[in-house]
Each structure stands twice: as C-alpha cells, then as structure tokens.
Design a protein around this motif. Sequence first.
Motif, PDB file in Angstrom:
ATOM      1  N   LEU A  31      13.787  -4.063  -1.228  1.00 15.01           N
ATOM      2  CA  LEU A  31      14.605  -4.742  -0.380  1.00 15.01           C
ATOM      3  C   LEU A  31      16.167  -4.201  -0.307  1.00 15.01           C
ATOM      4  O   LEU A  31      16.736  -4.153  -1.413  1.00 15.01           O
ATOM      5  CB  LEU A  31      14.869  -6.513  -0.863  1.00 15.01           C
ATOM      6  N   ARG A  32      16.531  -3.527   0.642  1.00 11.70           N
ATOM      7  CA  ARG A  32      17.714  -2.750   0.770  1.00 11.70           C
ATOM      8  C   ARG A  32      18.571  -2.944   2.083  1.00 11.70           C
ATOM      9  O   ARG A  32      17.987  -3.566   3.060  1.00 11.70           O
ATOM     10  CB  ARG A  32      17.416  -1.258   0.619  1.00 11.70           C
ATOM     11  N   LEU A  33      19.995  -2.617   1.891  1.00 10.90           N
ATOM     12  CA  LEU A  33      20.748  -2.776   3.026  1.00 10.90           C
ATOM     13  C   LEU A  33      20.993  -1.255   3.479  1.00 10.90           C
ATOM     14  O   LEU A  33      21.455  -0.488   2.464  1.00 10.90           O
ATOM     15  CB  LEU A  33      22.049  -3.281   2.735  1.00 10.90           C
ATOM     16  N   SER A  34      20.602  -0.647   4.390  1.00  9.97           N
ATOM     17  CA  SER A  34      20.875   0.676   4.806  1.00  9.97           C
ATOM     18  C   SER A  34      21.701   0.901   5.915  1.00  9.97           C
ATOM     19  O   SER A  34      21.646   0.346   6.834  1.00  9.97           O
ATOM     20  CB  SER A  34      19.344   1.209   5.405  1.00  9.97           C
ATOM     21  N   VAL A  35      22.717   1.630   5.580  1.00 10.38           N
ATOM     22  CA  VAL A  35      23.680   1.897   6.337  1.00 10.38           C
ATOM     23  C   VAL A  35      23.511   3.542   6.783  1.00 10.38           C
ATOM     24  O   VAL A  35      23.365   4.402   5.814  1.00 10.38           O
ATOM     25  CB  VAL A  35      25.130   1.668   5.815  1.00 10.38           C
ATOM     26  N   GLN A  36      23.393   3.948   7.901  1.00  5.68           N
ATOM     27  CA  GLN A  36      23.353   5.310   8.491  1.00  5.68           C
ATOM     28  C   GLN A  36      24.501   6.251   8.411  1.00  5.68           C
ATOM     29  O   GLN A  36      25.669   5.666   9.141  1.00  5.68           O
ATOM     30  CB  GLN A  36      22.535   5.279   9.932  1.00  5.68           C
ATOM     31  N   PRO A  37      24.632   7.296   8.022  1.00  2.00           N
ATOM     32  CA  PRO A  37      25.759   8.308   7.995  1.00  2.00           C
ATOM     33  C   PRO A  37      25.989   8.320   9.484  1.00  2.00           C
ATOM     34  O   PRO A  37      25.290   8.374  10.396  1.00  2.00           O
ATOM     35  CB  PRO A  37      25.149   9.503   7.319  1.00  2.00           C
ATOM     36  N   GLY A  38      27.412   8.276   9.909  1.00  2.00           N
ATOM     37  CA  GLY A  38      27.781   8.553  11.158  1.00  2.00           C
ATOM     38  C   GLY A  38      27.816   7.194  11.834  1.00  2.00           C
ATOM     39  O   GLY A  38      28.640   7.093  12.974  1.00  2.00           O
ATOM     40  N   ARG A  39      27.428   6.021  11.403  1.00  2.00           N
ATOM     41  CA  ARG A  39      27.679   4.720  11.976  1.00  2.00           C
ATOM     42  C   ARG A  39      29.052   4.266  11.744  1.00  2.00           C
ATOM     43  O   ARG A  39      29.909   4.432  10.606  1.00  2.00           O
ATOM     44  CB  ARG A  39      26.813   3.479  11.217  1.00  2.00           C
ATOM     45  N   GLU A  40      29.726   3.728  12.978  1.00  2.00           N
ATOM     46  CA  GLU A  40      30.872   3.282  12.905  1.00  2.00           C
ATOM     47  C   GLU A  40      30.961   1.702  12.827  1.00  2.00           C
ATOM     48  O   GLU A  40      30.206   0.956  13.604  1.00  2.00           O
ATOM     49  CB  GLU A  40      31.658   3.741  14.070  1.00  2.00           C
ATOM     50  N   LEU A  41      31.953   0.943  12.013  1.00  2.00           N
ATOM     51  CA  LEU A  41      32.090  -0.254  12.180  1.00  2.00           C
ATOM     52  C   LEU A  41      33.704  -0.839  12.253  1.00  2.00           C
ATOM     53  O   LEU A  41      34.431   0.227  11.722  1.00  2.00           O
ATOM     54  CB  LEU A  41      31.535  -0.918  10.675  1.00  2.00           C
ATOM     55  N   PRO A  42      33.938  -1.714  12.784  1.00  2.00           N
ATOM     56  CA  PRO A  42      35.338  -2.186  12.805  1.00  2.00           C
ATOM     57  C   PRO A  42      35.936  -2.349  11.358  1.00  2.00           C
ATOM     58  O   PRO A  42      35.219  -2.839  10.476  1.00  2.00           O
ATOM     59  CB  PRO A  42      35.309  -3.522  13.556  1.00  2.00           C
ATOM     60  N   LEU A  43      37.251  -2.189  11.354  1.00  2.00           N
ATOM     61  CA  LEU A  43      37.815  -2.299   9.961  1.00  2.00           C
ATOM     62  C   LEU A  43      37.991  -3.699   9.300  1.00  2.00           C
ATOM     63  O   LEU A  43      38.107  -3.680   8.416  1.00  2.00           O
ATOM     64  CB  LEU A  43      39.260  -1.517  10.141  1.00  2.00           C
ATOM     65  N   HIS A  44      37.776  -4.726  10.144  1.00  2.00           N
ATOM     66  CA  HIS A  44      37.972  -6.017   9.545  1.00  2.00           C
ATOM     67  C   HIS A  44      36.753  -6.844   9.046  1.00  2.00           C
ATOM     68  O   HIS A  44      36.846  -7.801   8.360  1.00  2.00           O
ATOM     69  CB  HIS A  44      38.490  -6.883  10.664  1.00  2.00           C
ATOM     70  N   ALA A  45      35.552  -6.036   9.032  1.00  2.00           N
ATOM     71  CA  ALA A  45      34.559  -6.617   8.627  1.00  2.00           C
ATOM     72  C   ALA A  45      33.657  -5.719   7.678  1.00  2.00           C
ATOM     73  O   ALA A  45      33.306  -4.453   7.891  1.00  2.00           O
ATOM     74  CB  ALA A  45      33.460  -6.951   9.933  1.00  2.00           C
ATOM     75  N   GLY A  46      33.498  -6.180   6.539  1.00  2.00           N
ATOM     76  CA  GLY A  46      32.692  -5.375   5.584  1.00  2.00           C
ATOM     77  C   GLY A  46      33.525  -4.962   4.390  1.00  2.00           C
ATOM     78  O   GLY A  46      34.850  -4.764   4.625  1.00  2.00           O
ATOM     79  N   ALA A  47      33.228  -4.658   3.278  1.00  4.05           N
ATOM     80  CA  ALA A  47      34.035  -4.343   2.028  1.00  4.05           C
ATOM     81  C   ALA A  47      34.574  -3.120   2.266  1.00  4.05           C
ATOM     82  O   ALA A  47      35.666  -2.917   1.898  1.00  4.05           O
ATOM     83  CB  ALA A  47      33.217  -4.535   0.973  1.00  4.05           C
ATOM     84  N   SER A  48      33.751  -2.077   2.565  1.00  2.37           N
ATOM     85  CA  SER A  48      34.408  -0.660   2.602  1.00  2.37           C
ATOM     86  C   SER A  48      35.286  -0.696   3.625  1.00  2.37           C
ATOM     87  O   SER A  48      36.562   0.081   3.579  1.00  2.37           O
ATOM     88  CB  SER A  48      33.104   0.358   2.989  1.00  2.37           C
ATOM     89  N   GLN A  49      35.189  -1.224   4.897  1.00  2.94           N
ATOM     90  CA  GLN A  49      35.958  -1.269   5.892  1.00  2.94           C
ATOM     91  C   GLN A  49      37.516  -2.042   5.515  1.00  2.94           C
ATOM     92  O   GLN A  49      38.611  -1.332   5.851  1.00  2.94           O
ATOM     93  CB  GLN A  49      35.605  -1.993   7.067  1.00  2.94           C
ATOM     94  N   LYS A  50      37.349  -3.129   4.875  1.00  4.53           N
ATOM     95  CA  LYS A  50      38.441  -3.947   4.499  1.00  4.53           C
ATOM     96  C   LYS A  50      39.234  -3.207   3.480  1.00  4.53           C
ATOM     97  O   LYS A  50      40.594  -3.110   3.418  1.00  4.53           O
ATOM     98  CB  LYS A  50      38.031  -5.195   4.086  1.00  4.53           C
TER      99      LYS A  50
END
Length: 188
Positions: A31-50
Amino acid sequence: KVTDETAVLTVLNHERNRSVCLERVETSQPLRLSVQPGRELPLHAGASQKALLAFMPGREIDRLLEHPLERLSADTITEPGRLRRDLEAIRERGWASSHEETNIGSWGIAVPVIAEDDVVCAVGIAGPNPRLSDEVFRRDVPTVQRAALAIARSLGLAVPPVTLPSQITSTPPAPASSPQPSTEESAS
C-alpha cells in the motif's frame, strides 16, 4: 529506505509557481503513495510543496497568493490567510506536513534545503493514512531532516532548524522568532 515510505526530491518549476518531483524512491510496502518524477503540483498543497513555498522570498509568496488556490481534495488549503498561518508554522518548526491535501488517504512530511535567502529543494516522504501516527512523525521528521542535511552539505547549503512539538498531528506550535538556517542537526 530507512522509513520504508515513498521518498521524493522536489524542486520549483522554471516559473516558480509549481513544484516538480525530480526523483522518488518507492516504498517496499504494497500500500503506497506513488508520485511520478516530472509531476507538477501547486505549491499550496502537500508537504513538499509547502516546504518549498514557506521558504521562498516573501514577495514571491505574495505574488502566488494573489491568484486563486486550486482545490485538489477536500482538505486542500484554499484560503490565503489560513495558508499564510500554516507557512509561518512551517518556517518556525523547520518542516512541513500534510494530511489529505493532495490525495485522499495520504499524508506527507518534508524538510527544505535552503540557500541564504531562497529555497533550493525539499526532501519528503509520503504514505497512506493507516501508517500515520504521532510516533511516525517523531521518528521520521529527524530522518527526513538528516537526508535533507546530507544534500545540503554536499551543495554547501543548509536546512532550517527542526523542532518537534509534543503533539504532532494536533495544532502546530505557536510562532516564535525566525529561525536561522543551520548546517547542523537540530532535531529535538
């Protein structure tokens, strides 16, 4: 590998308005959360972004908060005042957390790598809610900090001092004076 959660290295995109996942190390857990390299996210959502957003220059934060904040899930912070308070708490404790801000059923923690007056990258881990607890935060925040510190030292950069409140998943600690960047471990 130490935490056995998915680990990510995240940077700002060229426009400095979104994050880009540069690299990930996948957990061995089924059971995992998979984040694909190259994926972009808005800076206000998520630990790495914040973690990135909190340590950007203030004028850039102001510029980003002039625009509507996209809702990715029910728990995404979309109110600028609330986000500013969260960013202040992140700067004070030296690390960011998120709970279901980008994906339902997921959590994350991240520590930024910083230059003198800007952020360079964020090192984070993410996983599913069933493995989230205060004990996990107390154990894994210092581990993530050590990984960020290793990157920072190799580049002649720093990480902010990291403090852990007694209750991690409850209200973040009250803001104090601005912490100074550190090249030494300061997890407590």
